[in-house]
Design a protein around this motif. Structure first.
Motif, PDB file in Angstrom:
ATOM      1  N   ASP A 120       0.161  -1.555  -0.078  1.00  0.00           N
ATOM      2  CA  ASP A 120      -0.470   0.209  -0.285  1.00  0.00           C
ATOM      3  C   ASP A 120       0.527   1.384  -0.032  1.00  0.00           C
ATOM      4  O   ASP A 120       0.142   2.512  -0.372  1.00  0.00           O
ATOM      5  N   VAL A 121       2.464   1.190   0.376  1.00  0.00           N
ATOM      6  CA  VAL A 121       2.975   2.414   0.351  1.00  0.00           C
ATOM      7  C   VAL A 121       4.467   2.269   0.421  1.00  0.00           C
ATOM      8  O   VAL A 121       4.885   0.593   0.552  1.00  0.00           O
ATOM      9  N   HIS A 128      10.524  10.258 -13.496  1.00  0.00           N
ATOM     10  CA  HIS A 128      10.367   9.708 -12.204  1.00  0.00           C
ATOM     11  C   HIS A 128       8.548   9.161 -12.572  1.00  0.00           C
ATOM     12  O   HIS A 128       7.975  10.260 -12.165  1.00  0.00           O
ATOM     13  N   GLN A 129       7.819   8.178 -12.729  1.00  0.00           N
ATOM     14  CA  GLN A 129       6.774   8.269 -12.507  1.00  0.00           C
ATOM     15  C   GLN A 129       6.095   6.832 -11.669  1.00  0.00           C
ATOM     16  O   GLN A 129       5.152   5.605 -12.107  1.00  0.00           O
ATOM     17  N   ILE A 130       6.239   7.756 -10.586  1.00  0.00           N
ATOM     18  CA  ILE A 130       5.905   7.420  -9.472  1.00  0.00           C
ATOM     19  C   ILE A 130       4.631   8.263  -8.491  1.00  0.00           C
ATOM     20  O   ILE A 130       4.743   9.570  -9.042  1.00  0.00           O
ATOM     21  N   ASP A 131       4.156   7.316  -8.255  1.00  0.00           N
ATOM     22  CA  ASP A 131       2.737   8.079  -6.709  1.00  0.00           C
ATOM     23  C   ASP A 131       3.417   9.133  -5.738  1.00  0.00           C
ATOM     24  O   ASP A 131       2.894   8.642  -5.153  1.00  0.00           O
ATOM     25  N   LEU A 132       3.769  10.155  -6.097  1.00  0.00           N
ATOM     26  CA  LEU A 132       4.290  10.822  -4.830  1.00  0.00           C
ATOM     27  C   LEU A 132       3.462  11.545  -3.739  1.00  0.00           C
ATOM     28  O   LEU A 132       2.776  11.688  -4.543  1.00  0.00           O
ATOM     29  N   VAL A 133       3.368  11.255  -2.625  1.00  0.00           N
ATOM     30  CA  VAL A 133       2.690  11.932  -1.596  1.00  0.00           C
ATOM     31  C   VAL A 133       2.973  13.239  -1.850  1.00  0.00           C
ATOM     32  O   VAL A 133       4.049  13.255  -0.745  1.00  0.00           O
ATOM     33  N   LEU A 134       2.474  13.987  -1.882  1.00  0.00           N
ATOM     34  CA  LEU A 134       2.626  15.695  -2.564  1.00  0.00           C
ATOM     35  C   LEU A 134       1.744  16.129  -1.403  1.00  0.00           C
ATOM     36  O   LEU A 134       0.578  16.431  -1.357  1.00  0.00           O
ATOM     37  N   GLY A 135       2.423  17.491  -0.942  1.00  0.00           N
ATOM     38  CA  GLY A 135       2.125  18.881  -0.045  1.00  0.00           C
ATOM     39  C   GLY A 135       1.167  18.337   1.358  1.00  0.00           C
ATOM     40  O   GLY A 135       1.831  18.307   1.827  1.00  0.00           O
ATOM     41  N   PRO A 160       3.586  12.724   3.810  1.00  0.00           N
ATOM     42  CA  PRO A 160       3.479  13.322   2.497  1.00  0.00           C
ATOM     43  C   PRO A 160       5.425  13.331   2.233  1.00  0.00           C
ATOM     44  O   PRO A 160       5.282  13.627   3.619  1.00  0.00           O
ATOM     45  N   ILE A 161       6.096  13.478   1.410  1.00  0.00           N
ATOM     46  CA  ILE A 161       7.461  13.665   1.494  1.00  0.00           C
ATOM     47  C   ILE A 161       7.043  15.319   1.152  1.00  0.00           C
ATOM     48  O   ILE A 161       6.802  15.894   0.392  1.00  0.00           O
ATOM     49  N   ALA A 162       7.981  15.292   2.176  1.00  0.00           N
ATOM     50  CA  ALA A 162       7.532  17.452   2.228  1.00  0.00           C
ATOM     51  C   ALA A 162       8.515  17.905   1.287  1.00  0.00           C
ATOM     52  O   ALA A 162       9.921  17.925   0.413  1.00  0.00           O
ATOM     53  N   ASN A 163       8.125  19.546   0.353  1.00  0.00           N
ATOM     54  CA  ASN A 163       8.784  20.228   0.176  1.00  0.00           C
ATOM     55  C   ASN A 163       8.824  19.950  -1.393  1.00  0.00           C
ATOM     56  O   ASN A 163       9.490  20.829  -2.532  1.00  0.00           O
ATOM     57  N   ILE A 164       8.458  19.258  -1.563  1.00  0.00           N
ATOM     58  CA  ILE A 164       9.092  18.316  -2.836  1.00  0.00           C
ATOM     59  C   ILE A 164       7.330  19.610  -4.224  1.00  0.00           C
ATOM     60  O   ILE A 164       6.160  18.960  -4.248  1.00  0.00           O
ATOM     61  N   THR A 165       7.699  20.680  -4.707  1.00  0.00           N
ATOM     62  CA  THR A 165       7.250  21.316  -5.799  1.00  0.00           C
ATOM     63  C   THR A 165       6.828  21.032  -7.596  1.00  0.00           C
ATOM     64  O   THR A 165       6.086  21.111  -7.977  1.00  0.00           O
ATOM     65  N   GLU A 166       8.248  20.432  -7.614  1.00  0.00           N
ATOM     66  CA  GLU A 166       8.614  19.823  -9.468  1.00  0.00           C
ATOM     67  C   GLU A 166       9.077  18.850  -8.994  1.00  0.00           C
ATOM     68  O   GLU A 166      10.165  18.422  -9.831  1.00  0.00           O
ATOM     69  N   VAL A 182       2.061   2.738  -7.022  1.00  0.00           N
ATOM     70  CA  VAL A 182       1.839   2.792  -5.275  1.00  0.00           C
ATOM     71  C   VAL A 182       2.356   4.169  -4.667  1.00  0.00           C
ATOM     72  O   VAL A 182       3.188   4.368  -5.585  1.00  0.00           O
ATOM     73  N   PRO A 183       1.787   4.879  -3.914  1.00  0.00           N
ATOM     74  CA  PRO A 183       2.012   5.623  -3.076  1.00  0.00           C
ATOM     75  C   PRO A 183       3.666   5.032  -2.707  1.00  0.00           C
ATOM     76  O   PRO A 183       3.631   4.473  -2.225  1.00  0.00           O
ATOM     77  N   VAL A 184       4.398   6.460  -3.032  1.00  0.00           N
ATOM     78  CA  VAL A 184       5.886   6.737  -2.688  1.00  0.00           C
ATOM     79  C   VAL A 184       6.095   8.012  -1.831  1.00  0.00           C
ATOM     80  O   VAL A 184       5.739   9.293  -2.226  1.00  0.00           O
ATOM     81  N   THR A 185       6.713   7.418  -0.574  1.00  0.00           N
ATOM     82  CA  THR A 185       7.101   8.844   0.338  1.00  0.00           C
ATOM     83  C   THR A 185       8.245   9.099   0.892  1.00  0.00           C
ATOM     84  O   THR A 185       8.814   7.726   0.912  1.00  0.00           O
TER      85      THR A 185
END
Length: 404
Positions: free
Chosen positions: A291-292, A366-373, A355-361, A320-323
């Motif tokens: 799941d992550v 990388h075609q991965i589902d980053l948990v952003l924001g 979340p994986i912090a501070n990632i805005t760009e 899959v969500p990635v953080t």
């Protein structure tokens, strides 16, 4: 089945598991200018420093002159893990308890202070404790002595991957017949020599803005930020937990594997994908059961690319969500993997992925589902934790929830 029944955390953004977890879910970090010594002349000046930890508040005074800062953190994190697991060490069979830790640096600050005494004042001024305080196995030894844990104990050294290796070996120790193992990793190398060692890698971020310094999987990724701290866990057999009256565990260490990368310059790919495959196989799970992913998140473009490629090969694009919490804490060496396992276990408990912090760009490569924001609410039944150490170490651990 190897259960996690307790853990203790000392991280830059929170001492104590709940304080760390609150900060992780909120995306609150602790990257800041290093204060332990003057780094004004260094190209890199930011670090994940544990600022709210006073060992004298937690440890007997006799231990302070014989321990490095990393060992003090390991002792306190181990105490919290043992208390969390409700282990009465005085009532347990001493040969049925063991300690397995990961360590990348040994007692860096302690030994360099004693070196300075040797060179500037003479050998008679060097602490007698230098004979062991510098050693990679010192955390294992000090925890073992303090709690009378005389079972088969060890220490593993594999840089950033070493913390997961320690936990994997601890699970083998439980399967081999030892009832309970204190395991994990804590590292600190924040003295002038240690800092020089970090910076000499050529992979440390020289950014001056803490929010822009450590940006894994981002188009602006330009290195990592060193950190200190980590986590200690209590792992034990289900039989041991039941015998102690423990009816609920945080989760299960379901699978572990480690591999090595091919030599530099080889056309063969990183061994990270194989480590993840083997860990899943050991757990008896398929990629769709995860799941992550708690990523290694090196912050170095080529290494991020290798890791993203491995994740995509295993789960598919955005499968899959990635953080990662490393942009909040810095890179903790052997402390990182155990802290990621704690993060996974708390994600299972609270059904939320930090979340994986501070990632805005995020990089389009990388075609991965980053948990952003912000944190993502989602049930988490199983997690894959990845770690990569310099010189080719790869480790993977699968953590699984225990059904009610």
């Amino acid at each position: 089945m190897t259960l996690v029944t307790g853990f203790g955390v000392i991280a830059p953004n929170g001492t104590g598991a709940e304080r760390f977890w609150e900060a992780a879910v909120e995306g609150r970090g602790a990257i800041a200018p290093l204060t332990r010594f003057d780094v004004s002349g260094s190209a890199a000046q930011l670090a994940g420093e544990v600022a709210d930890f006073d060992a004298a508040e937690h440890l007997p005074s006799r231990l302070l002159p014989q321990t490095d800062v990393s060992t003090r953190m390991a002792l306190v994190a181990a105490e919290w893990a043992i208390d969390d697991a409700k282990v009465d060490t005085s009532a347990a069979d001493d040969y049925q308890m063991a300690v397995v830790t990961g360590n990348a640096c040994g007692g860096f600050e302690f030994t360099h202070r004693e070196f300075e005494k040797l060179w500037s004042r003479g050998p008679e001024h060097v602490s007698v404790y230098e004979s062991f305080a510098w050693f990679y196995a010192v955390n294992t030894g000090q925890i073992s002595i303090r709690y009378g844990m005389r079972g088969p104990s060890s220490a593993l050294v594999a840089e950033q991957a070493g913390g997961l290796d320690a936990i994997g070996h601890a699970c083998r120790t439980v399967r081999g017949g030892t009832s309970l193992v204190v395991t994990g990793g804590v590292d600190s190398a924040f003295d002038p020599w240690g800092w020089a060692a970090h910076v000499s890698s050529g992979e440390v971020s020289t950014a001056t803005d803490p929010l822009r310094a450590y940006l894994p999987f981002d188009v602006r990724a330009a290195g990592y930020v060193p950190g200190e701290g980590g986590a200690m866990l209590v792992v034990e057999s289900a039989e041991s937990a039941r015998a102690r009256g423990i009816l609920k565990a945080y989760g299960e260490i379901a699978g572990y594997a480690s591999t090595f990368d091919p030599p530099p310059g080889s056309e063969r790919p990183s061994g990270l994908l194989r480590a993840a495959d083997l860990a899943l196989a050991a757990a008896g799970l398929r990629p769709g059961d995860i799941d992550v992913v708690l990523a290694d998140a090196a912050g170095v473009p080529q290494r991020d690319g290798d890791e993203a490629a491995a994740i995509v090969a295993l789960f598919g694009e955005n499968g899959v969500p990635v953080t990662s919490t490393k942009p909040l804490t810095g890179r903790l060496l052997s402390g990182a993997g155990p802290l990621d396992i704690v993060t996974a276990l708390l994600s299972m408990r609270d059904a939320v992925i930090p979340p994986i912090a501070n990632i805005t760009e995020p990089s389009g490569e990388h075609q991965i589902d980053l948990v952003l924001g912000t944190a993502r609410s989602a049930p988490v039944g199983a997690a894959l934790v990845l770690a990569r150490g310099r010189w080719g170490f790869n480790s993977a651990v699968v953590v699984r929830a225990i059904p009610d």
